[in-house]
Design a protein around this motif. Structure first.
Motif, PDB file in Angstrom:
ATOM      1  N   THR A   8     -63.769  -6.511  60.488  1.00 36.58           N
ATOM      2  CA  THR A   8     -62.689  -7.404  60.092  1.00 36.58           C
ATOM      3  C   THR A   8     -61.418  -6.585  59.868  1.00 36.58           C
ATOM      4  O   THR A   8     -61.457  -5.351  59.820  1.00 36.58           O
ATOM      5  CB  THR A   8     -63.054  -8.153  58.809  1.00 36.58           C
ATOM      6  OG1 THR A   8     -63.206  -7.199  57.740  1.00 36.58           O
ATOM      7  CG2 THR A   8     -64.356  -8.929  58.973  1.00 36.58           C
ATOM      8  N   SER A  80     -67.317 -10.443  51.800  1.00 38.83           N
ATOM      9  CA  SER A  80     -68.345 -10.724  52.803  1.00 38.83           C
ATOM     10  C   SER A  80     -68.272 -12.176  53.244  1.00 38.83           C
ATOM     11  O   SER A  80     -67.574 -13.001  52.650  1.00 38.83           O
ATOM     12  CB  SER A  80     -69.728 -10.422  52.224  1.00 38.83           C
ATOM     13  OG  SER A  80     -70.000 -11.287  51.131  1.00 38.83           O
ATOM     14  N   ARG A  81     -69.040 -12.481  54.281  1.00 39.16           N
ATOM     15  CA  ARG A  81     -69.080 -13.853  54.765  1.00 39.16           C
ATOM     16  C   ARG A  81     -69.650 -14.788  53.699  1.00 39.16           C
ATOM     17  O   ARG A  81     -69.155 -15.896  53.504  1.00 39.16           O
ATOM     18  CB  ARG A  81     -69.929 -13.928  56.033  1.00 39.16           C
ATOM     19  CG  ARG A  81     -70.103 -15.336  56.576  1.00 39.16           C
ATOM     20  CD  ARG A  81     -70.858 -15.330  57.881  1.00 39.16           C
ATOM     21  NE  ARG A  81     -71.067 -16.681  58.379  1.00 39.16           N
ATOM     22  CZ  ARG A  81     -71.627 -16.957  59.559  1.00 39.16           C
ATOM     23  NH1 ARG A  81     -72.024 -15.968  60.351  1.00 39.16           N
ATOM     24  NH2 ARG A  81     -71.780 -18.207  59.941  1.00 39.16           N
ATOM     25  N   ALA A 125     -58.855 -16.827  55.399  1.00 37.77           N
ATOM     26  CA  ALA A 125     -59.966 -16.146  56.066  1.00 37.77           C
ATOM     27  C   ALA A 125     -59.484 -15.116  57.077  1.00 37.77           C
ATOM     28  O   ALA A 125     -60.249 -14.229  57.462  1.00 37.77           O
ATOM     29  CB  ALA A 125     -60.867 -17.173  56.764  1.00 37.77           C
ATOM     30  N   TYR A 128     -59.954 -11.420  56.138  1.00 41.48           N
ATOM     31  CA  TYR A 128     -61.264 -11.058  55.601  1.00 41.48           C
ATOM     32  C   TYR A 128     -62.436 -11.312  56.541  1.00 41.48           C
ATOM     33  O   TYR A 128     -63.472 -10.663  56.407  1.00 41.48           O
ATOM     34  CB  TYR A 128     -61.514 -11.828  54.292  1.00 41.48           C
ATOM     35  CG  TYR A 128     -60.572 -11.434  53.180  1.00 41.48           C
ATOM     36  CD1 TYR A 128     -60.606 -10.161  52.622  1.00 41.48           C
ATOM     37  CD2 TYR A 128     -59.645 -12.343  52.682  1.00 41.48           C
ATOM     38  CE1 TYR A 128     -59.740  -9.796  51.599  1.00 41.48           C
ATOM     39  CE2 TYR A 128     -58.774 -11.987  51.657  1.00 41.48           C
ATOM     40  CZ  TYR A 128     -58.833 -10.711  51.130  1.00 41.48           C
ATOM     41  OH  TYR A 128     -57.971 -10.352  50.114  1.00 41.48           O
ATOM     42  N   ARG A 129     -62.318 -12.275  57.448  1.00 43.15           N
ATOM     43  CA  ARG A 129     -63.466 -12.634  58.284  1.00 43.15           C
ATOM     44  C   ARG A 129     -63.091 -12.602  59.756  1.00 43.15           C
ATOM     45  O   ARG A 129     -61.925 -12.557  60.133  1.00 43.15           O
ATOM     46  CB  ARG A 129     -64.003 -14.030  57.934  1.00 43.15           C
ATOM     47  CG  ARG A 129     -64.428 -14.231  56.504  1.00 43.15           C
ATOM     48  CD  ARG A 129     -65.245 -13.105  55.918  1.00 43.15           C
ATOM     49  NE  ARG A 129     -66.367 -12.712  56.747  1.00 43.15           N
ATOM     50  CZ  ARG A 129     -66.909 -11.500  56.729  1.00 43.15           C
ATOM     51  NH1 ARG A 129     -66.410 -10.562  55.944  1.00 43.15           N
ATOM     52  NH2 ARG A 129     -67.938 -11.222  57.496  1.00 43.15           N
ATOM     53  N   GLU A 133     -66.334 -16.594  62.888  1.00 42.18           N
ATOM     54  CA  GLU A 133     -66.722 -17.121  61.582  1.00 42.18           C
ATOM     55  C   GLU A 133     -65.687 -18.127  61.076  1.00 42.18           C
ATOM     56  O   GLU A 133     -66.048 -19.151  60.469  1.00 42.18           O
ATOM     57  CB  GLU A 133     -66.877 -15.973  60.589  1.00 42.18           C
ATOM     58  CG  GLU A 133     -67.996 -15.010  60.927  1.00 42.18           C
ATOM     59  CD  GLU A 133     -68.016 -13.785  60.036  1.00 42.18           C
ATOM     60  OE1 GLU A 133     -68.975 -13.006  60.129  1.00 42.18           O
ATOM     61  OE2 GLU A 133     -67.077 -13.605  59.240  1.00 42.18           O
TER      62      GLU A 133
END
Length: 383
Positions: A8, A80-81, A125, A128-129, A133
């Motif tokens: 990421t 994290s996810r 998001a 971070y992702r 996702e």
């Protein structure tokens, strides 16, 4: 690198996590303020049938952002996810509670803050992702929004075409979610490109340092002369005529070239620069010119620092598949720590990977390992 293992943006650039957390705080403030503002408008107050549930929805929204701000600590593990899913789940719960607070009286679904805040949450998001996702998070948000729109359509006295109602409600999630996925992909691509460019630049810099080492130590003045002689000869070959002063310049370069050759020859081999030399296995042939230059510079610095009393010994030997070297010298009693050797050990690190240096029975010993002429040897340094 496959998409499943692609890092990421926060993992590629940990420093950016400071800015990303500030963005989370700002977005949390905007979302909570938006929920309060839309609830206090005239139409907002008229549509709320369960005020307690509406206030609870706002508290859940605020708690969700507090949770994300906490787990988005720049100095802690990356988000994290699962952690982002917990945050998004909290915002989705707040959206459900907002819808329930207007059950039976929601005539203007476009004024619902739950659907808007759910779309804004997807924007976070990006750093971070991964993009795939984020698309999955968007599907969840859109599905929930459609379900809430269907529920409101059934409970409302004013009938509206369900497809239009749902599309209006889901527009923020669709637009912002897909935009966040595209942003995450482009951000990761730009960071990977910057990382690759930095790696290339670092390799180019190290190669330049090693080249300068080889030119100034292994070749003496020959390296500098090469930069002067080659352009001079190239110009003569192209012009095929002698310009005024060319004859004088050629004489100067020839004189400097002879002096450089004599200086290079006078330096001798590694055998000549130490007091004792041992290479029973003949592994010295595995040292390339850059490695020899670095060792010669280190040995010369030892002699300058401690003089002839150091009694330098260079031992090369074969141990299994690898070749090993050992430079040992005696540091005179009361002599200062060899801080002056640090720059020369840094040069060694450029041509070897690791080094080990320690004091053994009053003598300072530097050991290094090398494999073959094609492989860079390994050296580690530890005082």
């Amino acid at each position: 690198m496959t998409s499943s293992t692609r890092p990421t943006a926060a993992e590629l650039d940990p420093v950016s996590r400071v800015t990303a957390r500030m963005f989370v705080i700002a977005m949390g403030a905007v979302s909570v303020a938006l929920s309060v503002a839309l609830s206090l408008t005239t139409t907002g107050r008229e549509q709320i049938s369960l005020p307690v549930v509406g206030v609870l929805a706002q508290l859940v929204l605020a708690a969700s952002y507090v949770y994300l701000v906490r787990v988005a600590d720049p100095f802690g593990p990356a988000v994290s996810r699962a952690r982002f899913q917990i945050f998004l789940g909290g915002v989705m719960l707040a959206s459900v509670l907002d819808s329930l607070s207007q059950l039976g009286s929601n005539t203007f679904i476009r004024d619902d803050w739950g659907a808007v805040c759910l779309g804004l949450a997807l924007l976070l998001a990006g750093p971070y992702r991964r993009s795939k996702e984020i698309v999955w998070f968007t599907v969840q948000a859109v599905a929930l929004t459609f379900a809430l729109a269907f529920l409101q359509n059934l409970s409302s006295a004013t009938t509206t075409t369900l497809s239009i109602l749902a599309l209006v409600a889901a527009t923020p999630s669709i637009a912002i979610g897909l935009g966040a996925a595209a942003y995450a992909r482009s951000l990761v691509a730009s960071l990977e490109k910057a990382r690759d460019e930095a790696r290339v630049e670092r390799v180019r810099h190290e190669s330049g340092v090693v080249l300068r080492l080889a030119e100034t130590d292994a070749m003496g003045e020959l390296g500098a002369l090469r930069r002067d002689v080659l352009p001079f000869l190239t110009r003569l070959a192209e012009s095929k005529t002698l310009q005024p002063g060319d004859a004088v310049r050629a004489t100067e370069l020839a004189s400097e070239l002879r002096r450089a050759i004599v200086d290079r020859i006078s330096r001798g081999t590694l055998t000549d620069v130490v007091d004792r030399y041992s290479d029973d296995d003949g592994v010295a042939t595995h040292l390339d010119e850059r490695q020899i230059s670095a060792l010669r510079a280190l040995i010369g610095a030892i002699g300058d620092q401690y003089g002839a009393s150091a009694g330098q010994t260079l031992t090369l030997e074969r141990r299994g598949p690898d070749a090993w070297g050992r430079i040992e010298f005696i540091r005179p009693a009361g002599a200062s720590a060899p801080t002056a050797l640090t720059p020369f050990l840094r040069m060694v690190r450029l041509v070897f990977d690791e080094a080990d240096a320690r004091t053994v029975d009053g003598a300072l010993v530097v050991t290094f390992r090398f494999d073959s002429p094609e492989d860079q040897a390994a050296v580690s340094w530890e005082m």
